[in-house]
Scaffold this motif. Sequence first.
Motif, PDB file in Angstrom:
ATOM      1  N   TYR A  97       0.847  -1.200   0.000  1.00  0.00           N
ATOM      2  CA  TYR A  97       0.000   0.000   0.000  1.00  0.00           C
ATOM      3  C   TYR A  97       0.875   1.239   0.000  1.00  0.00           C
ATOM      4  O   TYR A  97       2.089   1.159   0.193  1.00  0.00           O
ATOM      5  N   ARG A 209      -6.280  -0.707   3.721  1.00  0.00           N
ATOM      6  CA  ARG A 209      -6.285   0.694   4.153  1.00  0.00           C
ATOM      7  C   ARG A 209      -6.648   1.627   2.993  1.00  0.00           C
ATOM      8  O   ARG A 209      -6.617   1.204   1.839  1.00  0.00           O
ATOM      9  N   ASP A 281      -2.369   5.755   5.176  1.00  0.00           N
ATOM     10  CA  ASP A 281      -2.040   4.322   5.295  1.00  0.00           C
ATOM     11  C   ASP A 281      -2.470   3.776   6.653  1.00  0.00           C
ATOM     12  O   ASP A 281      -2.443   2.567   6.867  1.00  0.00           O
ATOM     13  N   ASN A 282      -2.864   4.671   7.557  1.00  0.00           N
ATOM     14  CA  ASN A 282      -3.316   4.222   8.869  1.00  0.00           C
ATOM     15  C   ASN A 282      -4.824   4.359   9.024  1.00  0.00           C
ATOM     16  O   ASN A 282      -5.334   4.439  10.138  1.00  0.00           O
ATOM     17  N   ASP A 291      -3.451   0.645  13.664  1.00  0.00           N
ATOM     18  CA  ASP A 291      -2.077   1.121  13.807  1.00  0.00           C
ATOM     19  C   ASP A 291      -1.892   2.032  15.013  1.00  0.00           C
ATOM     20  O   ASP A 291      -1.887   3.262  14.907  1.00  0.00           O
TER      21      ASP A 291
HETATM   22 MG    MG Z   1       0.927   2.200   9.632  1.00  0.00          MG
END
Ligand code: MG
Length: 539
Positions: A97, A209, A281-282, A291
């Motif tokens: 990702y 994500r 990405d979180n 995360d």
């Molecule tokens: Mg992360």
Amino acid sequence: MLDRDLQQLAQSLPIVNRFIQALPGDHSGDDSSRQVFGACYSDATPRAASAPLSVAYTPEVAQLLGLSQQLCQTEAFSHVFSGKQLLPDMQPYAMCYGGHQFGHWAGQLGDGRAINLGEVNAGGELWTLQLKGAGRTPYSRHADGLAVLRSSVREFLCSEAMHHLGIPTTRALSLVLTGDKVTRDMFYDGHPQQEPGAVVCRVARSFVRFGSFEIFAQRGEQALLKKLADDTIEQNYPHLVEGQIDRDTYVRWFGEIVERSAHLLADWMRVGFVHGVMNTDNMSILGETIDYGPYGWLEGYDPNWTPNTTDAQGRRYSFGAQPNIGLWNLVRLANAIYPLIEEAQPLEEALARYSEVFAQRRSADMAAKLGFAHYKDKDGELVEDLLRLLQQTETDMTIFYRNLANISPQLLGSDICWEHLAPLHEAYYQAVPDEVREQTCAWVQRYLQRTEQSLQSQGESDVDRVARMKAVNPKYVLRNYLAQQAIEQAEQGDFGEVNRLLQLLRAPYDEQPEYERYAAKRPEWARVKAGCSMLSCSS
Ligand code: MG
Ligand code: AMP
């Protein structure tokens, strides 16, 4: 013994490899850091821990997976959940990702320190097992793929604390020491130290994500973008599928992601959780908290507060900024999936819903936090005035709301003075100036008038108000210093406190007299102590 237990583990955990079978992967076997094209994941091999030792596990998650408590206490369990031993059907992989970090496109990120073991089919429900800290993958860039004990304890405890607060989150099954040392420069200031390494097994229905879609959109890998979107919808949003997946399905899907994210952000704001690194990405495609890095819990109510030292300058991810960042991240996702829809208007309409849903949830939550049956428009002023007041003198958010329930409406008959507000006194970190005392008394007067009106109109008694407040205002949260104390003991080899916190945080809304001290406000020594008030991304 080990072999027999491994066999039993394999029987209890029927592994399917659905994700990797459904989607294209990188099977080159090249584990060097590199750009991976044309794939949703890369094959990856967990590193063999030298002396795996399980130090905590969660019976609820074990049960979810169909794992007996007895098996969770075996050596075999430590071996499997440190990554040292794979069960026969496991085909581990790391996901590809990208993401926007601190407002900028960062290119490929991927699972640099996470390795998925496959899904467990538990009564038809598929739960992905993911080891965090099990070694390098093609996405590790210059880092080691490992996790230190302190960050693993934080992830382990907070995932479960969130779940028990009723907030969507990835779960944690286990915390296993690897027996290996990991070198970290905690504050990036040239003082690297050797720390104990650990692995947490995270469990979720999906680890996809926002950034999982962004990477393909940015690279123009449209076929892959569509494949991953279709797979996510079929697996995790099946109620949206009527016949073929088409443009309208994607629009409805995005609409639901928007709704879920708005609810998630409202949940965080309700309990005073600061994620700390809301990069795209979180952000989970399921609208779950994911995360756990340099997160923190508000002590003194302060919208500007962030636990993340890396963000101390910009405060992009401070408590009060979170709802807007949620929307910013959704705009990135909208851009990423645009090629599936090729029309901006439906995406814009869905995005417009974010603020509506958030505002509705926020109002309803604030009404409940104050004990009212419903939110009325004019409550806005009461809420705003309270939030201003809470910032005038450093006031513990959790204690204030929890103890507000103990202010009786019977006070209304009298001239309310500061001494009447004894339940609130313990919420203050500083001496409260006379002016703030007076304003607080005046606010409580208005609050109780509104309370009385709410009770009368609903035919409720004060017991109902108190119950409503206690159901949304937790008594116990994972205060930063509590996590830090548990970490310090764990680093000495004592996991009693980790397990005590795990136990305590199972019922955050209940009175637990034996744990009363865990509801206390942050002690003064913790104000500026590393780990208690300041954290870095380094883990
Ligand atoms: Mg992360
Ligand atoms: P985070 O912001 O902590 O979620 O991480 C951002 C990116 O850095 C992700 O791609 C992680 O996999 C990667 N990363 C963070 N820590 C490590 C590590 N110790 N080893 C390898 N990759 C890491």
